[in-house]
Design an enzyme around this catalytic site. Structure first.
Site, PDB file in Angstrom:
ATOM      1  N   CYS A 128      17.070  -6.631 -45.957  1.00  0.00           N
ATOM      2  CA  CYS A 128      16.408  -6.862 -44.677  1.00  0.00           C
ATOM      3  C   CYS A 128      15.015  -7.439 -44.884  1.00  0.00           C
ATOM      4  O   CYS A 128      13.995  -6.797 -44.577  1.00  0.00           O
ATOM      5  CB  CYS A 128      16.324  -5.541 -43.914  1.00  0.00           C
ATOM      6  SG  CYS A 128      17.949  -4.977 -43.456  1.00  0.00           S
ATOM      7  N   GLU A 129      14.949  -8.607 -45.445  1.00  0.00           N
ATOM      8  CA  GLU A 129      13.694  -9.319 -45.675  1.00  0.00           C
ATOM      9  C   GLU A 129      14.028 -10.795 -45.593  1.00  0.00           C
ATOM     10  O   GLU A 129      14.989 -11.240 -46.252  1.00  0.00           O
ATOM     11  CB  GLU A 129      13.166  -9.107 -47.113  1.00  0.00           C
ATOM     12  CG  GLU A 129      12.833  -7.711 -47.490  1.00  0.00           C
ATOM     13  CD  GLU A 129      11.459  -7.273 -47.038  1.00  0.00           C
ATOM     14  OE1 GLU A 129      10.607  -8.154 -46.827  1.00  0.00           O
ATOM     15  OE2 GLU A 129      11.266  -6.069 -46.874  1.00  0.00           O
ATOM     16  N   GLU A 139       6.136 -11.564 -80.129  1.00  0.00           N
ATOM     17  CA  GLU A 139       6.913 -10.579 -79.351  1.00  0.00           C
ATOM     18  C   GLU A 139       7.656 -11.239 -78.193  1.00  0.00           C
ATOM     19  O   GLU A 139       7.333 -10.981 -77.036  1.00  0.00           O
ATOM     20  CB  GLU A 139       5.963  -9.541 -78.753  1.00  0.00           C
ATOM     21  CG  GLU A 139       5.025  -8.871 -79.707  1.00  0.00           C
ATOM     22  CD  GLU A 139       3.961  -8.051 -78.978  1.00  0.00           C
ATOM     23  OE1 GLU A 139       3.598  -8.390 -77.839  1.00  0.00           O
ATOM     24  OE2 GLU A 139       3.515  -7.061 -79.545  1.00  0.00           O
ATOM     25  N   PRO A 140       8.625 -12.109 -78.470  1.00  0.00           N
ATOM     26  CA  PRO A 140       9.333 -12.737 -77.355  1.00  0.00           C
ATOM     27  C   PRO A 140      10.261 -11.752 -76.652  1.00  0.00           C
ATOM     28  O   PRO A 140      10.919 -10.940 -77.307  1.00  0.00           O
ATOM     29  CB  PRO A 140      10.158 -13.839 -78.051  1.00  0.00           C
ATOM     30  CG  PRO A 140      10.382 -13.309 -79.438  1.00  0.00           C
ATOM     31  CD  PRO A 140       9.157 -12.500 -79.780  1.00  0.00           C
ATOM     32  N   GLY A 141      10.289 -11.814 -75.339  1.00  0.00           N
ATOM     33  CA  GLY A 141      11.275 -11.042 -74.573  1.00  0.00           C
ATOM     34  C   GLY A 141      12.208 -12.024 -73.891  1.00  0.00           C
ATOM     35  O   GLY A 141      13.385 -12.167 -74.220  1.00  0.00           O
TER      36      GLY A 141
END
Ligand SMILES: Cc1ncc(COP(=O)(O)O)c(C=O)c1O
Length: 468
Positions: free
Chosen positions: A390-391, A319-321
């Site tokens: 704002c981080e 099941e590669p994504g």
């Protein structure tokens, strides 16, 4: 203010940041082929994707923008299928990036589709993916979602808890079809990847533990339920994995369970799903395995384990994504502000950030970044590409070597953003999520064509949700 330019990489004696950047590349115009989509080229210094000039893409669709090379996705589907067929099956894990267009492409190429929520299931069904080619995952599928999966006739449901087995038993009482069930097994494997991407050690939320005997009990309950058809076992050890050692241990343990199932119930499992998690190259330092080598290793591992246990080899599914969509997509940004921090590095702020790519903040992921809209012969400048949120952790590319003549308005391209970027995108700071545009070198009479497959969100979209 001075920019830190290193014609040949950092020199001894330079004040370097604590987290050491890689050496500057010899040629900033290089596009390492394992990282960029197959349809990426430079023409007169300008990046083209699927035959389309990125300046035209930015002008027509705006930035930030995800640009997805359709042929790249399709070619990786074909590679996976060729490597695992004829006896194996490949399902695309839609969580990596879920859109109707992409699910149609993978389905047309012969892959099935994995979904893990009702939302992903609806996208797959509305894209025309045949229900029997859909596998439903999830550690807490809602009753409605299970009901929809059963009534739609999905090919397999992967069960993850005892409650879910009971719910499916109840739902299947009214269903003419008997859903095919895979039991998700937690094999206790510590995958060599980031903690948040490892899924098979015992201390986490997914699956039935082998060590505790929960997996054996789950199989017992599925087999005992007349409305359910026990199809086999499922294991997913994690994501962005480069070596097959973890798969070997997982397969060994799962085959051990398969032997116990045969001995206790007289049933040989028909299917063995070893999940996804195959790593891709994000930078030129990553050396991802070839899909055909990976397939051969997995087949040999499963063959060897089954032979040793006296079992017929079950049908192998993967099941590669990330491996299908990750390398296909490039994020395009426009440079906004540039701030030099003397002796350290230059901060390049772009018009996106952690809302369109959270992977750097979440997993400390590494990316490359290139000036995309023009040629430059300027010396490399050690940069950090940051977003507009704002981080201070709002970092897109922690270490980037960009030309020292970089200026506001230039376009930057970050490759390998096809997986877990748009799908993990947020509206943090009320920033609308970017569009996804598909490019295709074969389109427009061979000159390259672009079309949006997910439209850009607008402020009106966001405001319309706020009904207070
Ligand atoms: C059950 C399962 N299958 C497949 C995948 C896809 O993994 P990747 O995108 O790393 O191939 C995941 C990802 O988390 C998963 O949880």
């Amino acid at each position: 203010m001075s920019r830190v330019a290193h014609p040949a990489g950092p020199r001894h004696g330079d004040v370097l940041p604590a987290d050491h950047p890689p050496a500057a590349p010899e040629d900033l115009n290089d596009l390492p082929e394992q990282v960029w989509p197959r349809g990426a080229h430079r023409s007169g210094g300008v990046l083209t994707l699927g035959g389309v000039d990125v300046r035209d893409l930015a002008a027509e669709f705006g930035t930030p923008l995800y640009v997805c090379d359709e042929e790249d996705v399709r070619s990786r589907c074909r590679e996976y299928l060729e490597a695992f067929s004829p006896e194996g099956r490949v399902f695309y894990a839609a969580k990596a990036f879920c859109s109707r267009a992409v699910l149609r492409w993978v389905s047309e190429e012969g892959l099935g589709v994995d979904v893990c929520t009702g939302g992903e299931l609806e996208v797959a069904l509305s894209a025309g993916v045949p229900p029997e080619q859909i596998t439903m995952h999830g550690n807490n599928k809602l009753l409605d979602e299970l009901s929809r999966a059963v009534s739609a006739g999905v090919g397999h449901i992967v069960v993850d808890s005892f409650e879910e087995i009971a719910r499916l038993a109840y739902l299947s009482e009214d269903s003419p079809a008997r859903p095919n069930i895979l039991v998700r097994v937690t094999t206790g494997v510590e995958a060599h990847t980031h903690e948040f991407m490892a899924t098979a050690h015992d201390d986490q939320k997914f699956g039935f533990s082998l060590a505790s005997g929960a997996a054996d009990e789950a199989v017992r309950r599925v087999i005992a339920c007349p409305g359910l058809s026990f199809a086999g076992l499922h294991s997913h050890i994690g994501s962005q994995i480069f070596d097959t050692a973890g798969f070997e241990v997982a397969a060994h343990r799962v085959v051990g369970l398969a032997v116990r199932i045969r001995d206790e119930h007289g049933i040989e499992i028909a299917e063995l799903d070893l999940g996804g998690g195959f790593g891709i190259a994000y930078t030129d330092e990553d050396d991802a395995p070839e899909v055909k080598d990976l397939a051969q290793s997995l087949r040999e591992i499963v063959d060897g384990q089954c032979r040793a246990a006296g079992l017929a080899r079950p049908r192998l599914t993967v099941e590669p994504g990330r491996g299908i969509v990750g390398p296909s997509t490039v994020s395009l940004y426009t440079v906004g502000t540039i701030k030099d921090v003397d002796g350290l590095r230059t901060y390049v702020s772009v018009d996106g950030g952690m809302s369109d790519n959270i992977r750097t903040a979440l997993y400390d992921a590494s990316y490359l970044c290139a000036l995309a809209s023009r040629a430059s012969a300027a010396a490399p400048m050690l940069s950090r590409v940051v977003g507009r949120h704002c981080e201070s952790g709002d970092i897109v590319v922690r270490h980037a070597w960009l030309p020292a003549d970089l200026a506001p308005g230039d376009l930057l391209a970050v490759p390998a953003t096809g997986a877990y970027c748009r799908s993990l995108a947020s509206n943090y700071n009320h920033v609308p999520r970017p569009a996804v545009v598909a490019v295709s070198a074969g389109g427009n009479g061979g000159r390259g064509a672009a079309r949006p497959i997910v439209r850009r969100e607008t402020l009106d979209d966001l405001l319309s949700l706020d009904i207070g």
